[in-house]
Design an enzyme around this catalytic site. Structure first.
Site, PDB file in Angstrom:
ATOM      1  N   GLY A 284       0.768  -1.241   0.000  1.00  0.00           N
ATOM      2  CA  GLY A 284       0.000   0.000   0.000  1.00  0.00           C
ATOM      3  C   GLY A 284       0.793   1.281   0.000  1.00  0.00           C
TER       4      GLY A 284
ATOM      5  N   GLU B 177       3.639   4.596   5.856  1.00  0.00           N
ATOM      6  CA  GLU B 177       2.428   3.793   5.731  1.00  0.00           C
ATOM      7  C   GLU B 177       1.429   4.478   4.812  1.00  0.00           C
ATOM      8  OE1 GLU B 177       1.248   0.973   6.431  1.00  0.00           O
ATOM      9  OE2 GLU B 177       1.728   0.282   8.431  1.00  0.00           O
ATOM     10  N   ASP B 178       0.560   3.682   4.224  1.00  0.00           N
ATOM     11  CA  ASP B 178      -0.548   4.227   3.455  1.00  0.00           C
ATOM     12  C   ASP B 178      -1.680   4.652   4.381  1.00  0.00           C
ATOM     13  OD1 ASP B 178      -1.091   1.582   4.149  1.00  0.00           O
ATOM     14  OD2 ASP B 178      -1.905   1.030   2.197  1.00  0.00           O
TER      15      ASP B 178
ATOM     16  N   ASP C 159      -5.265   1.978  10.474  1.00  0.00           N
ATOM     17  CA  ASP C 159      -6.640   1.604  10.747  1.00  0.00           C
ATOM     18  C   ASP C 159      -6.765   1.312  12.238  1.00  0.00           C
ATOM     19  OD1 ASP C 159      -9.255   0.431  10.472  1.00  0.00           O
ATOM     20  OD2 ASP C 159      -8.759  -0.050   8.405  1.00  0.00           O
TER      21      ASP C 159
ATOM     22  N   LYS D  89      -7.349   6.552  10.472  1.00  0.00           N
ATOM     23  CA  LYS D  89      -8.756   6.443  10.860  1.00  0.00           C
ATOM     24  C   LYS D  89      -8.836   6.491  12.386  1.00  0.00           C
ATOM     25  CE  LYS D  89     -10.279   3.423   7.091  1.00  0.00           C
ATOM     26  NZ  LYS D  89     -10.887   2.088   6.833  1.00  0.00           N
TER      27      LYS D  89
ATOM     28  N   PHE E  89     -14.322   1.912   4.400  1.00  0.00           N
ATOM     29  CA  PHE E  89     -13.348   1.232   3.568  1.00  0.00           C
ATOM     30  C   PHE E  89     -12.962   2.148   2.410  1.00  0.00           C
ATOM     31  CE2 PHE E  89     -11.648  -1.813   0.540  1.00  0.00           C
ATOM     32  CZ  PHE E  89     -10.752  -2.470   1.380  1.00  0.00           C
ATOM     33  N   VAL E  90     -11.660   2.439   2.307  1.00  0.00           N
ATOM     34  CA  VAL E  90     -11.174   3.356   1.277  1.00  0.00           C
ATOM     35  C   VAL E  90     -10.183   2.661   0.349  1.00  0.00           C
ATOM     36  CG1 VAL E  90     -11.563   5.427   2.655  1.00  0.00           C
ATOM     37  CG2 VAL E  90      -9.364   4.266   2.802  1.00  0.00           C
TER      38      VAL E  90
ATOM     39  N   ASP F  39      -5.959  -0.882  -1.685  1.00  0.00           N
ATOM     40  CA  ASP F  39      -6.652  -1.776  -2.604  1.00  0.00           C
ATOM     41  C   ASP F  39      -7.862  -2.449  -1.979  1.00  0.00           C
ATOM     42  OD1 ASP F  39      -5.713  -5.112  -2.265  1.00  0.00           O
ATOM     43  OD2 ASP F  39      -5.018  -3.575  -0.875  1.00  0.00           O
TER      44      ASP F  39
ATOM     45  N   ARG G 283      -5.380   0.165  -6.631  1.00  0.00           N
ATOM     46  CA  ARG G 283      -4.153   0.783  -6.132  1.00  0.00           C
ATOM     47  C   ARG G 283      -3.707   1.957  -7.005  1.00  0.00           C
ATOM     48  NH1 ARG G 283      -1.947  -2.207  -1.982  1.00  0.00           N
ATOM     49  NH2 ARG G 283      -2.216  -4.465  -2.064  1.00  0.00           N
TER      50      ARG G 283
END
Length: 183
Positions: free
Chosen positions: A48, A103-104, A107, A135, A156-157, A163, A169
């Site tokens: 990610g 990081e992407d 969560d 988040k 959910f993104v 992805d 992606r």
């Protein structure tokens, strides 16, 4: 790829391509200032963080060394399992290095908490985190994240490296995925 290419798969765009580029430049300026005169090992978390890592590294004015680590706690679902597996470990020795994890998204924080502890056990001079997205409502553990691009809702993104079943992606923005795609 743009929003027209996605048909009805995207519910709404949360962060535009322009907002991402602008925020990454701001984060890079902060990182450059904080690490002035220090060598940084930037660790991207695959898959990610590829987009974030590439664009952040290009925005930095400091020399950096890059390495990659792949850890997983998702599988093909939309919720973190909390069980972390190392899929690819670092090639670099972390001893006395300044490590910046890229990081992407953060969560629950469970995977990142595990990763920080794992990297700290390797004797680095420091370990900090830069994430494009966080988040806050999904957090299950408290993590000190020094560099945050955007806080997003607990939905959910996808896009910009994120992805669903290895798709989306390469979307240049971050958006919520329409429920019909994953239900």
């Amino acid at each position: 790829m743009d929003s027209q290419d996605l048909g009805t798969d995207i519910e709404r765009i949360l962060v535009t391509e322009e907002q991402i580029a602008s925020r990454l430049r701001e984060l890079a300026a902060d990182i450059d200032a904080d690490y002035a005169g220090k060598d940084i090992l930037v660790v991207g978390v695959l898959k990610g963080a590829v987009m974030v890592m590439a664009d952040l590294a290009r925005a930095l004015h400091s020399h950096v060394t890059m390495d990659w680590m792949a850890v997983s706690s998702y599988g093909s679902g939309t919720q973190s399992s909390g069980v972390v597996r190392i899929l690819k470990d670092l090639d670099a020795d972390l001893t006395d290095r300044h490590v910046l994890i890229v990081e992407d998204i953060i969560d629950s924080g469970l995977t990142l908490s595990w990763l920080i502890a794992n990297l700290n056990s390797r004797g680095p001079a420091s370990v900090e985190v830069c994430t494009l997205l966080r988040k806050p409502e999904a957090a299950k553990v408290d993590i000190d994240v020094k560099y945050v691009g955007f806080d997003v809702p607990n939905e959910f993104v996808v896009g910009y490296g994120l992805d669903y079943s290895e798709k989306y992606r390469n979307v240049p923005f971050v958006a919520t995925l329409a429920p019909h795609v994953y239900s």
